[in-house]
Design a protein around this motif. Structure first.
Motif, PDB file in Angstrom:
ATOM      1  N   GLU A 128      -8.152   1.798  -8.249  1.00 42.29           N
ATOM      2  CA  GLU A 128      -8.475   3.126  -7.984  1.00 42.29           C
ATOM      3  C   GLU A 128      -8.662   3.497  -6.714  1.00 42.29           C
ATOM      4  O   GLU A 128      -8.786   4.872  -6.593  1.00 42.29           O
ATOM      5  N   VAL A 129      -8.737   2.716  -5.608  1.00 41.41           N
ATOM      6  CA  VAL A 129      -8.699   3.279  -4.275  1.00 41.41           C
ATOM      7  C   VAL A 129      -7.223   3.939  -4.045  1.00 41.41           C
ATOM      8  O   VAL A 129      -7.143   4.834  -3.577  1.00 41.41           O
ATOM      9  N   ALA A 130      -6.116   3.270  -4.635  1.00 39.36           N
ATOM     10  CA  ALA A 130      -4.806   4.056  -4.383  1.00 39.36           C
ATOM     11  C   ALA A 130      -4.911   5.146  -4.977  1.00 39.36           C
ATOM     12  O   ALA A 130      -4.350   5.953  -4.278  1.00 39.36           O
ATOM     13  N   GLN A 131      -5.488   5.563  -6.249  1.00 35.27           N
ATOM     14  CA  GLN A 131      -5.686   6.940  -6.729  1.00 35.27           C
ATOM     15  C   GLN A 131      -6.335   7.842  -5.927  1.00 35.27           C
ATOM     16  O   GLN A 131      -5.865   8.906  -5.715  1.00 35.27           O
ATOM     17  N   ILE A 132      -7.598   7.389  -5.520  1.00 36.44           N
ATOM     18  CA  ILE A 132      -8.344   8.179  -4.642  1.00 36.44           C
ATOM     19  C   ILE A 132      -7.674   8.815  -3.284  1.00 36.44           C
ATOM     20  O   ILE A 132      -7.739   9.869  -2.888  1.00 36.44           O
ATOM     21  N   VAL A 133      -6.833   7.859  -2.705  1.00 37.17           N
ATOM     22  CA  VAL A 133      -6.242   8.062  -1.575  1.00 37.17           C
ATOM     23  C   VAL A 133      -4.736   8.684  -1.569  1.00 37.17           C
ATOM     24  O   VAL A 133      -4.263   8.786  -0.527  1.00 37.17           O
ATOM     25  N   ASP A 134      -4.306   8.779  -2.664  1.00 43.54           N
ATOM     26  CA  ASP A 134      -3.085   9.272  -3.130  1.00 43.54           C
ATOM     27  C   ASP A 134      -2.212   8.155  -2.517  1.00 43.54           C
ATOM     28  O   ASP A 134      -0.944   8.662  -1.878  1.00 43.54           O
ATOM     29  N   GLY A 135      -2.517   7.019  -2.522  1.00 46.37           N
ATOM     30  CA  GLY A 135      -1.674   5.734  -1.930  1.00 46.37           C
ATOM     31  C   GLY A 135      -0.390   5.529  -2.702  1.00 46.37           C
ATOM     32  O   GLY A 135      -0.230   5.588  -4.166  1.00 46.37           O
ATOM     33  N   ARG A 136       0.406   4.865  -1.959  1.00 50.94           N
ATOM     34  CA  ARG A 136       1.642   4.266  -2.509  1.00 50.94           C
ATOM     35  C   ARG A 136       1.633   2.742  -2.714  1.00 50.94           C
ATOM     36  O   ARG A 136       1.252   2.191  -1.255  1.00 50.94           O
ATOM     37  N   LEU A 137       1.867   2.071  -3.661  1.00 47.06           N
ATOM     38  CA  LEU A 137       1.860   0.634  -3.597  1.00 47.06           C
ATOM     39  C   LEU A 137       3.226  -0.008  -3.293  1.00 47.06           C
ATOM     40  O   LEU A 137       4.512   0.213  -3.799  1.00 47.06           O
ATOM     41  N   PHE A 138       3.094  -1.063  -2.155  1.00 51.24           N
ATOM     42  CA  PHE A 138       4.494  -1.585  -1.918  1.00 51.24           C
ATOM     43  C   PHE A 138       4.562  -3.125  -2.216  1.00 51.24           C
ATOM     44  O   PHE A 138       5.559  -3.533  -2.327  1.00 51.24           O
ATOM     45  N   GLY A 139       3.411  -3.790  -2.451  1.00 52.47           N
ATOM     46  CA  GLY A 139       3.299  -5.167  -3.006  1.00 52.47           C
ATOM     47  C   GLY A 139       1.941  -5.298  -3.396  1.00 52.47           C
ATOM     48  O   GLY A 139       1.027  -4.726  -3.471  1.00 52.47           O
ATOM     49  N   GLY A 140       2.024  -6.635  -4.170  1.00 46.17           N
ATOM     50  CA  GLY A 140       0.620  -7.125  -4.937  1.00 46.17           C
ATOM     51  C   GLY A 140       0.260  -6.496  -6.042  1.00 46.17           C
ATOM     52  O   GLY A 140      -0.935  -6.373  -6.067  1.00 46.17           O
ATOM     53  N   VAL A 141       1.391  -6.027  -6.638  1.00 41.93           N
ATOM     54  CA  VAL A 141       1.056  -5.237  -7.809  1.00 41.93           C
ATOM     55  C   VAL A 141      -0.103  -6.011  -9.002  1.00 41.93           C
ATOM     56  O   VAL A 141      -0.944  -5.477  -9.535  1.00 41.93           O
ATOM     57  N   GLU A 142      -0.141  -7.422  -8.979  1.00 43.14           N
ATOM     58  CA  GLU A 142      -0.983  -8.119  -9.940  1.00 43.14           C
ATOM     59  C   GLU A 142      -2.496  -7.911  -9.605  1.00 43.14           C
ATOM     60  O   GLU A 142      -3.317  -8.390 -10.097  1.00 43.14           O
ATOM     61  N   GLY A 143      -2.651  -7.622  -8.367  1.00 40.42           N
ATOM     62  CA  GLY A 143      -3.838  -7.617  -7.657  1.00 40.42           C
ATOM     63  C   GLY A 143      -4.769  -6.256  -7.860  1.00 40.42           C
ATOM     64  O   GLY A 143      -5.939  -6.000  -7.249  1.00 40.42           O
ATOM     65  N   LEU A 144      -4.141  -5.258  -8.354  1.00 42.78           N
ATOM     66  CA  LEU A 144      -4.524  -4.010  -8.455  1.00 42.78           C
ATOM     67  C   LEU A 144      -5.911  -3.897  -9.246  1.00 42.78           C
ATOM     68  O   LEU A 144      -6.749  -3.191  -9.036  1.00 42.78           O
ATOM     69  N   ASP A 145      -6.034  -4.890 -10.101  1.00 45.57           N
ATOM     70  CA  ASP A 145      -7.512  -4.895 -10.961  1.00 45.57           C
ATOM     71  C   ASP A 145      -8.456  -5.488 -10.330  1.00 45.57           C
ATOM     72  O   ASP A 145      -9.526  -5.598 -10.732  1.00 45.57           O
ATOM     73  N   LYS A 146      -8.175  -5.958  -9.126  1.00 43.67           N
ATOM     74  CA  LYS A 146      -9.507  -6.907  -8.504  1.00 43.67           C
ATOM     75  C   LYS A 146     -10.245  -5.964  -7.757  1.00 43.67           C
ATOM     76  O   LYS A 146      -9.972  -4.798  -7.402  1.00 43.67           O
ATOM     77  N   SER A 147     -11.560  -6.135  -7.812  1.00 41.81           N
ATOM     78  CA  SER A 147     -12.689  -5.345  -7.034  1.00 41.81           C
ATOM     79  C   SER A 147     -12.739  -5.782  -5.738  1.00 41.81           C
ATOM     80  O   SER A 147     -12.638  -6.571  -5.381  1.00 41.81           O
ATOM     81  N   LEU A 148     -13.141  -4.683  -4.812  1.00 44.12           N
ATOM     82  CA  LEU A 148     -13.387  -4.709  -3.547  1.00 44.12           C
ATOM     83  C   LEU A 148     -14.689  -4.596  -3.084  1.00 44.12           C
ATOM     84  O   LEU A 148     -15.457  -3.650  -3.822  1.00 44.12           O
ATOM     85  N   HIS A 149     -15.449  -5.488  -2.435  1.00 43.58           N
ATOM     86  CA  HIS A 149     -16.888  -5.294  -2.250  1.00 43.58           C
ATOM     87  C   HIS A 149     -17.042  -4.474  -0.832  1.00 43.58           C
ATOM     88  O   HIS A 149     -18.287  -4.192  -0.495  1.00 43.58           O
ATOM     89  N   LYS A 150     -16.056  -4.402   0.084  1.00 44.68           N
ATOM     90  CA  LYS A 150     -16.449  -3.691   1.351  1.00 44.68           C
ATOM     91  C   LYS A 150     -15.026  -3.220   1.844  1.00 44.68           C
ATOM     92  O   LYS A 150     -13.885  -3.785   1.542  1.00 44.68           O
ATOM     93  N   PHE A 151     -15.166  -2.285   2.785  1.00 43.74           N
ATOM     94  CA  PHE A 151     -13.672  -1.901   3.563  1.00 43.74           C
ATOM     95  C   PHE A 151     -14.052  -1.947   5.120  1.00 43.74           C
ATOM     96  O   PHE A 151     -15.001  -1.860   5.416  1.00 43.74           O
ATOM     97  N   VAL A 152     -12.973  -2.182   5.719  1.00 40.35           N
ATOM     98  CA  VAL A 152     -13.181  -2.635   7.117  1.00 40.35           C
ATOM     99  C   VAL A 152     -12.083  -1.729   7.858  1.00 40.35           C
ATOM    100  O   VAL A 152     -11.114  -1.670   7.475  1.00 40.35           O
TER     101      VAL A 152
END
Length: 451
Positions: A86-110
């Protein structure tokens, strides 16, 4: 008859035991019908039915060549937690690696705007590091179990991409700068806090609990028997596919013979609701139509559960007592307005005072007419909450604008009840500035039961 009823209860108890057993399993555990049937001493058919319900509820997932696995059900209670995808969609991001972790939730950003050693103290598993073209920071964040979002349009190195794939942690890139990216993510998380405050029907209905229903072909005698067993007098009528085809009530059964088929006397095409409507909308529908039980159906009209008017009102009372989570535009408009302590000798009502800020201006540089109308409705709502511990659903509001209100003006909003009853209310609201009356409204509303 008692024997059949006992068997039904025993079957329901086994069904609930299986669901509870599934819920107790660790996320990622592989499970099978045969193993659970043997473990709990129940038939494989009973376990299979429970599996189907568990899958529909999001407790398990069955995949080809993998089998059935206990998964983490996405709950609305955790709606403020974004996934990396969802973060990738929000920021118009491009994925380079770790596709299997896209469904993981994040609890904070640094934000990576400090020395690497200092940065690592804040990064842990489930974090998202937002940073520019700093390869060492990318690598260290992944090793700490965090995802990485590279700002400024920079791309990660091949070594970092390989590490992201190995650890199943997403590494993304966005063309936006760090400040813009952080603002976009923060806005999305803030909006979700507001959504979480809005209670939906699916939040209060237990869909795993079978509803009391009448089947096609049932008679008035069946209705009377079910009414005695449950203590209720209103039931959905469903066909062989579980779709709602009618509603049978005690009023419909008056004066009829026990052999009469309910399909001949039931109310056809009854009012139903989807699980994702708001509790407030359901309350309005039930009050307007004078019904005490609302069937909840899917898009094919298949019955998912039922909700009573009392359950809806209890949920609204609970929601009304919860602390605010995030501010809506209406909350922001009312910021700065306070109940006035000043009262004229002939003034028995409550009034509110505040200022018209520059953000409240309309197209011509005066106070926006729409905003003034919203402020008047807000004042009326607060009056009813404070005096009657109640709330209302707005039915109509007619506003009159006597003259423009200047920016930076101090205004007083005076709501005055003209008629208050258990079901309806009518109020007159005035807006006054230094020159006197500036706007006025007549408001009628449907009352909601007291808190």
């Amino acid at each position: 008859m008692a024997s059949n009823h006992s068997q039904d209860n025993e079957s329901g108890t086994k069904h609930e035991q299986i669901l509870q057993h599934i819920q107790s399993l660790k996320i990622g555990t592989k499970i099978s019908v045969r193993a659970i049937a043997k473990s709990l001493g129940v038939s494989e058919g009973t376990v299979y039915k429970a599996f189907k319900e568990a899958e529909a509820s999001g407790l398990v997932s069955t995949k080809e060549r993998i089998g059935t696995v206990r998964i983490d059900r996405k709950r609305r209670g955790a709606i403020d937690q974004l996934t990396f995808g969802e973060v990738a969609q929000i920021v118009d991001g491009r994925l380079f690696g770790g596709v299997e972790g896209l469904d993981k939730s994040l609890h904070k950003f640094v934000i990576g705007a400090m020395e690497l050693d200092a940065m690592l103290r804040y990064i842990d598993e489930g974090s998202l590091l937002i940073v520019g073209n700093r390869v060492s920071a990318h690598r260290c964040a992944l090793e700490q179990g965090a995802g990485v979002l590279i700002t400024g349009g920079f791309e990660p190195s091949l070594e970092v991409i390989q590490l992201a794939d190995e650890l199943s942690l997403p590494i993304l890139s966005s063309r936006h700068d760090t400040f813009t990216v952080a603002s976009m993510i923060n806005r999305a998380m803030y909006d979700r806090l507001i959504k979480r405050k809005i209670m939906l029907i699916e939040d209060i209905v237990t869909f795993s609990r079978p509803a009391d229903v009448l089947r096609s072909g049932a008679t008035v005698a069946d209705f009377a028997r079910l009414s005695v067993e449950t203590g209720y007098s209103r039931f959905p009528v469903v066909d062989e596919r579980g779709r709602v085809v009618g509603m049978m009530t005690a009023k419909d059964a008056v004066g009829l013979t026990p052999e009469m088929a309910v399909e001949k006397v039931m109310t056809r095409q009854p009012i139903t609701a989807a699980p994702n409507i708001t509790v407030t909308s359901a309350a309005h529908t039930m009050a307007a139509e004078g019904i005490d039980l609302l069937p909840i159906v899917d898009r094919h009209r298949k019955l998912l559960g039922v909700v009573t008017r009392q359950e809806v009102l209890d949920a609204m009372r609970f929601a009304g007592k919860q602390p605010e989570s995030g501010e809506t535009f209406e909350d922001l408009m009312w910021t700065g307005f306070m109940q006035s302590e000043e009262k004229a000798p002939d003034d028995a009502g409550i009034s509110y005072k505040g200022s018209i800020t520059p953000q409240m201006s309309g197209a011509l540089g005066m106070a926006s007419e729409g905003l003034l109308s919203t402020l008047m409705a807000q004042a009326a709502r607060r009056l009813i909450r404070e005096t009657g511990k109640r709330d209302f659903l707005l039915e109509s509001m007619t506003s009159y604008y006597v003259r423009p209100v200047q920016i930076d003006s101090e205004i007083t909003i005076k709501p005055r009840p003209l008629e208050l009853s258990r079901k309806f209310s009518k109020l007159e609201i005035e807006v006054l500035d230094r020159q006197g009356l500036a706007a006025k409204a007549m408001l009628t509303a449907q009352m909601i039961d007291p808190y």
